[in-house]
Write a protein that holds these residues in place. Structure first.
Motif, PDB file in Angstrom:
ATOM      1  N   LEU B  95     144.841  34.044  26.571  1.00 38.34           N
ATOM      2  CA  LEU B  95     143.843  33.027  26.939  1.00 38.34           C
ATOM      3  C   LEU B  95     144.582  31.811  27.485  1.00 38.34           C
ATOM      4  N   PHE B  96     144.053  31.197  28.545  1.00 41.82           N
ATOM      5  CA  PHE B  96     144.723  30.041  29.134  1.00 41.82           C
ATOM      6  C   PHE B  96     144.626  28.858  28.170  1.00 41.82           C
ATOM      7  N   VAL B 101     137.192  27.378  26.147  1.00 41.34           N
ATOM      8  CA  VAL B 101     136.737  28.758  26.040  1.00 41.34           C
ATOM      9  C   VAL B 101     135.853  29.129  27.234  1.00 41.34           C
ATOM     10  N   VAL B 102     134.901  28.253  27.544  1.00 44.69           N
ATOM     11  CA  VAL B 102     133.970  28.604  28.620  1.00 44.69           C
ATOM     12  C   VAL B 102     134.677  28.590  29.982  1.00 44.69           C
ATOM     13  N   GLU B 103     135.661  27.703  30.144  1.00 43.88           N
ATOM     14  CA  GLU B 103     136.434  27.704  31.393  1.00 43.88           C
ATOM     15  C   GLU B 103     137.233  28.998  31.537  1.00 43.88           C
ATOM     16  N   ASN B 104     137.751  29.465  30.405  1.00 38.00           N
ATOM     17  CA  ASN B 104     138.463  30.743  30.418  1.00 38.00           C
ATOM     18  C   ASN B 104     137.551  31.864  30.890  1.00 38.00           C
ATOM     19  N   VAL B 105     136.346  31.909  30.309  1.00 36.55           N
ATOM     20  CA  VAL B 105     135.433  33.015  30.620  1.00 36.55           C
ATOM     21  C   VAL B 105     134.951  32.913  32.067  1.00 36.55           C
ATOM     22  N   ALA B 106     134.812  31.676  32.569  1.00 38.26           N
ATOM     23  CA  ALA B 106     134.306  31.509  33.934  1.00 38.26           C
ATOM     24  C   ALA B 106     135.398  31.700  34.986  1.00 38.26           C
ATOM     25  N   GLN B 120     129.186  29.156  35.122  1.00 32.51           N
ATOM     26  CA  GLN B 120     128.996  28.571  33.796  1.00 32.51           C
ATOM     27  C   GLN B 120     127.914  29.343  33.029  1.00 32.51           C
ATOM     28  N   LYS B 121     126.818  29.631  33.734  1.00 36.86           N
ATOM     29  CA  LYS B 121     125.681  30.303  33.119  1.00 36.86           C
ATOM     30  C   LYS B 121     126.097  31.717  32.663  1.00 36.86           C
ATOM     31  N   THR B 122     126.721  32.457  33.555  1.00 36.52           N
ATOM     32  CA  THR B 122     127.161  33.813  33.209  1.00 36.52           C
ATOM     33  C   THR B 122     128.158  33.775  32.059  1.00 36.52           C
ATOM     34  N   ALA B 123     129.085  32.790  32.115  1.00 34.31           N
ATOM     35  CA  ALA B 123     130.095  32.689  31.062  1.00 34.31           C
ATOM     36  C   ALA B 123     129.421  32.489  29.707  1.00 34.31           C
ATOM     37  N   LEU B 124     128.417  31.623  29.678  1.00 37.55           N
ATOM     38  CA  LEU B 124     127.724  31.372  28.414  1.00 37.55           C
ATOM     39  C   LEU B 124     126.982  32.619  27.929  1.00 37.55           C
ATOM     40  N   GLU B 125     126.407  33.368  28.870  1.00 34.99           N
ATOM     41  CA  GLU B 125     125.735  34.627  28.491  1.00 34.99           C
ATOM     42  C   GLU B 125     126.734  35.596  27.867  1.00 34.99           C
ATOM     43  N   MET B 126     127.916  35.644  28.482  1.00 32.79           N
ATOM     44  CA  MET B 126     128.948  36.549  27.977  1.00 32.79           C
ATOM     45  C   MET B 126     129.407  36.123  26.580  1.00 32.79           C
ATOM     46  N   LEU B 127     129.539  34.805  26.392  1.00 31.42           N
ATOM     47  CA  LEU B 127     129.938  34.301  25.079  1.00 31.42           C
ATOM     48  C   LEU B 127     128.860  34.643  24.057  1.00 31.42           C
ATOM     49  N   ASP B 128     127.614  34.617  24.489  1.00 32.34           N
ATOM     50  CA  ASP B 128     126.506  34.986  23.628  1.00 32.34           C
ATOM     51  C   ASP B 128     126.638  36.453  23.210  1.00 32.34           C
ATOM     52  N   LEU B 129     127.002  37.273  24.172  1.00 34.52           N
ATOM     53  CA  LEU B 129     127.134  38.712  23.929  1.00 34.52           C
ATOM     54  C   LEU B 129     128.177  39.002  22.854  1.00 34.52           C
ATOM     55  N   VAL B 130     129.235  38.171  22.802  1.00 36.40           N
ATOM     56  CA  VAL B 130     130.260  38.400  21.778  1.00 36.40           C
ATOM     57  C   VAL B 130     130.109  37.405  20.620  1.00 36.40           C
ATOM     58  N   GLN B 131     128.961  36.763  20.539  1.00 32.86           N
ATOM     59  CA  GLN B 131     128.631  35.814  19.468  1.00 32.86           C
ATOM     60  C   GLN B 131     129.633  34.667  19.353  1.00 32.86           C
ATOM     61  N   GLN B 148     139.572  34.577  19.136  1.00 34.34           N
ATOM     62  CA  GLN B 148     140.259  34.643  20.431  1.00 34.34           C
ATOM     63  C   GLN B 148     140.038  36.004  21.073  1.00 34.34           C
ATOM     64  N   GLN B 149     140.064  37.036  20.217  1.00 30.65           N
ATOM     65  CA  GLN B 149     139.841  38.388  20.695  1.00 30.65           C
ATOM     66  C   GLN B 149     138.476  38.513  21.378  1.00 30.65           C
ATOM     67  N   ARG B 150     137.458  37.925  20.757  1.00 38.97           N
ATOM     68  CA  ARG B 150     136.110  37.998  21.314  1.00 38.97           C
ATOM     69  C   ARG B 150     136.032  37.261  22.650  1.00 38.97           C
ATOM     70  N   VAL B 151     136.688  36.083  22.715  1.00 42.42           N
ATOM     71  CA  VAL B 151     136.682  35.315  23.965  1.00 42.42           C
ATOM     72  C   VAL B 151     137.373  36.120  25.059  1.00 42.42           C
TER      73      VAL B 151
END
Lengths: 264, 364, 293
Positions: B95-96, B101-106, B120-131, B148-151
């Motif tokens: 992870l950078f 966290v959200v910048e990493n996912v986006a 940003q929106k998609t990243a948040l959805e993905m974070l939701d998917l992994v709780q 970290q694994q989930r992110v």
């Protein structure tokens, strides 16, 4: 007090080390204290005063020398840090670069040659090719000498950096340049800052190389201090020295803190 | 239009990878395999077997020495990693550290040109998917290993890759977390419908999650099959030995009757094995799992006499090391019932029952 | 095109070092074999005069006779550097050992305290010692006021003062590498040696010192090189009385205007440094080969 249970402990070590740190700092402390001395003596205390700082500040020669030092150090720092960053990046990340140990050794060469030899060798080169650029001569000599000092912390940072971060960026659709811009350089920044500060200190403190290479009118602060010391010891020297001392300590400490904060 | 569900997600054709050196190191030797669409595929093997090399080749981090790689029929052999619609979950997450966290996912979405708000929106959805949505604005260093694994998972899934590669993602987690993440990964694979290629050296992980497993050793795929087939019908000695525990015997066929053959494994001992086709005439390797053997106190016609040398209590089971009379030694695993008392003690004379259907003949 | 891209990153720094470091050194080597021009610079004629001057002297009748004075300067410089190295080991090792024993947070602070003087101006650090050592300096004033001595003892402008200044300047170079090797030292090795009946001193002698030898050797080289060519300490603390190599070289390029001789002296310094580096490289390779202590 509980007895030390450390298996490595040796009697007397603590006091020896304490004495060592006193030895290391006492002379500097004396220098600083006597820069505030009211009388002309550089060793006998005659009361507090800022006269010597005012005097040094009003001295045109000192101001000119300080300005020269600043110009030289800043320019040499920018050049050497830029080159060192590029070199460190290609030595640690460019897989197709051949003969890496040779290039690495070349960058560290200025550390292995005694300064006096560097000084006279550079002088000889400049005299032979007739290079006379005023401060430019000193800037060139300093840039070369500062390269390893900027290079070492940058390389260390790059080596400590998890390469999988850059791999991950590539995996996530970042081109080589985007990876450099968004991942490598931001993570490398503390190393670059730290390297630049060390280069700056090395340049602003340099004496022997500057002494040999400098032409008339290119006096730097250390050269000026040396000429004063040769004439006689006055608290004015202490004042100028204290200023230089504070600049160095400020930058070293800052460099240390930047590196510490930037720990992975 | 091509039906993607029929084309293999990944197809490797005669791929080789060797590293320069003297002699050159051959990490992958002329391998061909295909991974199906929407499959949970596992590469299993000891360290240095070439599984990570294969994964890095698929991701594009390394160049093939020779051969061809296809992604849904398209040749991707010389495509740089940033052009491949394949994402990786790294072993130590990668992870950078300088991004939230959200910048990493986006990150992946942004590099592909998605605009900031959509990414940003998609990243948040993905974070939701992994709780993990409540941690969106934290830094990676403020998260635990499992978080970290989930992110890292969300980051790799966010650009919706065609194939997700997972490089021993659970190895840095502790046991309990590892077990819950297994179910989680399986769920994510079902919900997203993305083909997962999972690398591990942990057989339990491989058996519990995979649709199919490729067991690898020394730069070669030894067997590709479903988990139960890998366990019950290993193709060779390496696979049988690497997965679970096994007793091996060397033997020669003495006679054959229908689909049962008898093998002499020592001058005085013969055992029977079920065989589908005629076994080779020379020496063969026979194998039987310890839990398929019976420990008996009285002899029957199909039992072998022996003496208990050593017993090891393993909680739900007990292993009995038995020296067969005038023969090799053998391990019998027996479930512990009731009060957990041992069925026999060291020095006891016992009889070992071997069901011919439990014994398998291995390829040489 | 591909080649240009491969070397683009490394090129600027390398070109800089080659042109303004390597090339000047080569020029110096060449100049050491040329004849001197009395007005500075050289004449392009082959001559071994510069090297022969190290040992021999040409008198008025053009006869050569042995003159040990330059050889003495060379040996004095090596001697002063060697004594400084030895003193730095004796002072640096216990300090490095002490720092390595501290908890991590304090360890970093102490290392910072060691590095700060190392990064401050060499000239200023040497100048401080003038304040301490001279006749009206701190030590003499203190001894006088305590009545231990009646008149100031000459401390400044002695060989001892030079060595003191060199130790003060370069001891951080010794502490840092020794600390680096001690920090990596596994404490369990000391525990094991104590468990196997070694005393405190025995553990130090048979385990700690041998394992930190690479650090000691590295530190010695790092101290030796700058001490050999030192200029400031001999000039300011030695008063230029006890001429040393660094000052001698500097003289040839300023007042004496004898470039070939100055070049030859520089070559000699570089040879000694190279020998020291070779010794280090050999030692680094062989370290850890001794089986029984």
């Amino acid at each position: 007090m509980p007895k030390s249970r450390d298996i490595r402990a040796l009697p007397g070590l603590k006091w020896f080390s304490l004495g060592f740190f006193v030895y290391l700092y006492l002379p500097l402390l004396i220098l600083v204290i006597f820069s505030f001395n009211a009388t002309k003596s550089a060793t006998v205390w005659g009361g507090f005063s800022l006269d010597w700082y005012a005097k040094a500040l009003a001295n045109d020669d000192i101001r000119r020398a300080a300005w020269n030092s600043l110009v030289i150090a800043t320019t040499a720092t920018v050049f050497s840090t830029t080159m060192a960053t590029m070199a460190a990046l290609s030595l640690t990340r460019n897989k197709s670069l051949p003969r890496k140990p040779l290039f690495n050794g070349m960058l560290l060469l200025p550390l292995m040659v005694p300064e006096i030899v560097t000084a006279v060798a550079t002088l000889t080169l400049f005299a032979t090719i007739g290079l006379s650029l005023g401060l430019g001569n000193i800037i060139i000599a300093h840039t070369v000498f500062c390269i390893p000092f900027a290079y070492l912390p940058i390389r260390a940072r790059l080596q400590g950096m998890d390469e999988s971060l850059e791999t991950a960026a590539r995996d996530l659709y970042a081109s080589k340049w985007a990876t450099l811009r968004f991942v490598t350089l931001p993570l490398l920044a503390p190393g670059i800052v730290s390297g630049a500060m060390l280069a700056f200190i090395i340049s602003i403190d340099d004496f022997i190389i500057t002494l040999m290479v400098a032409e008339a009118g290119s006096t730097t602060l250390p050269i000026y201090i040396y000429s004063l010391v040769r004439i006689g010891i006055t608290p004015e020297v202490n004042a100028v020295s204290t200023v230089l001392l504070i600049i160095s300590i400020f930058f070293v400490t800052l460099s240390y803190l930047v590196e510490k904060r930037g720990k992975f | 239009m091509r039906d993607e569900s029929l084309t293999p997600a990944i197809q490797a054709i005669d791929i080789c990878k060797s590293y320069p050196g003297s002699p050159p190191v051959e990490a992958l030797k002329n391998e061909s395999l295909s991974i199906n669409d929407n499959e949970f595929f596992t590469l299993l093997g000891p360290s240095g077997c070439g599984k990570t090399t294969l994964l890095r080749l698929i991701a594009g981090f390394e160049d093939l020495t020779s051969g061809e790689l296809r992604l849904y029929g398209e040749d991707i052999s010389s495509m740089p990693p940033e052009k491949r619609p394949i994402n990786t979950v790294f072993q130590h997450y990668a992870l950078f550290p300088h991004m939230t966290v959200v910048e990493n996912v986006a990150f992946g979405l942004r590099r592909r040109g998605t605009d900031v708000s959509q990414a940003q929106k998609t990243a948040l959805e993905m974070l939701d998917l992994v709780q993990m949505s409540q941690f969106a604005n934290r830094r990676p260093s403020q998260l635990s290993g499992g978080q970290q694994q989930r992110v890292s998972l969300a980051r790799a899934l966010a650009p919706h890759p065609k194939v997700l590669l997972l490089d021993e993602p659970l190895s840095a987690l502790d046991l309990k977390l590892r077990q819950s993440m297994r179910t989680e990964l399986k769920r994510l694979q079902r919900e997203t419908g993305i083909t997962f290629v999972f690398v591990t050296h942990d057989q339990e992980e491989a058996l519990s999650m995979s649709d199919r497993i490729a067991v690898m050793s020394a730069g070669r795929v030894q067997q590709i099959a479903s988990p139960s087939e890998i366990y019950e019908q290993p193709r060779n000695r390496f696979v049988a030995d690497f997965i679970g525990d096994a007793n091996f015997f060397q033997g020669k066929v003495t006679h054959q009757n229908g689909n049962t053959a008898r093998f002499r494994i020592s001058p005085e001992i013969e055992i029977a094995a079920r065989t589908e086709n005629t076994p080779p005439a020379g020496d063969v390797t026979l194998f039987v799992r310890p839990e398929k053997l019976d420990l008996l106190t009285s002899a029957t016609s199909e039992t072998l006499p022996g003496d208990v040398r050593e017993i090891s209590y393993l909680g739900n089971t007990t292993d009995y090391a038995i020296d067969l009379r005038n023969g090799p030694s053998i391990v019998v695993r027996s479930e512990n019932h009731h009060n957990g008392d041992a069925l026999a003690l060291p020095g006891d004379a016992v009889h070992v029952g071997i069901d011919p259907s439990a014994v398998r003949v291995l390829e040489a | 095109m591909q080649r240009i891209r491969t070397f683009a990153g490394i090129a600027p720094a390398t070109i800089m070092v080659v042109c303004f470091m390597l090339l000047p050194i080569l020029i110096i080597v060449v100049y050491s074999f040329l004849e001197k021009n009395p007005y500075g610079g050289v004449r392009p004629e082959l001559s071994f005069e510069a090297y022969s001057r190290l040992l021999l002297e040409r008198d008025f009748d053009d006869n050569l006779s042995f003159n040990p004075s330059y050889l003495l300067i060379l040996f004095r410089s090596i001697w002063v550097a060697a004594v400084s190295v030895a003193a730095c080991v004796l002072i640096g090792f216990p300090v490095a050992y002490y720092i390595a024993m501290q908890p991590a947070e304090r360890r970093n602070l102490l290392i910072l305290l060691i590095t700060i003087p190392f990064w401050t101006n060499l000239l200023i650090r040497t100048y401080c010692w003038i304040l301490v050592l001279r006749d009206t300096g701190l030590i003499n004033e203190m001894l006088l006021s305590l009545g231990v001595i009646q008149s100031p003892i000459p401390l400044l402008y002695t060989e001892g003062a030079i060595i003191l200044g060199l130790i003060y300047t370069y001891v951080p170079f010794m502490v840092l590498p020794i600390y680096a090797s001690l920090e990596r030292l596994d404490v369990r090795l000391i525990e094991a040696s104590r468990d196997l009946y070694a005393s405190r001193i025995g553990a130090l002698r048979h385990v700690v010192v041998p394992l930190s030898l690479p650090g000691i050797v590295a530190g010695s080289i790092l101290v030796f090189i700058p001490c050999l060519g030192a200029f400031i300490a001999p000039e300011l603390l030695g008063g230029g009385k006890n001429l040393m190599l660094g000052s001698l070289v500097q003289l040839q390029f300023s007042t004496s205007r004898d470039w070939p001789f100055g070049s030859a002296l520089s070559v000699v310094i570089m040879i000694v440094v190279m020998l020291a580096l070779l010794f280090y490289a050999r030692n680094a390779r062989n370290s850890g080969t001794e089986l029984v202590h």
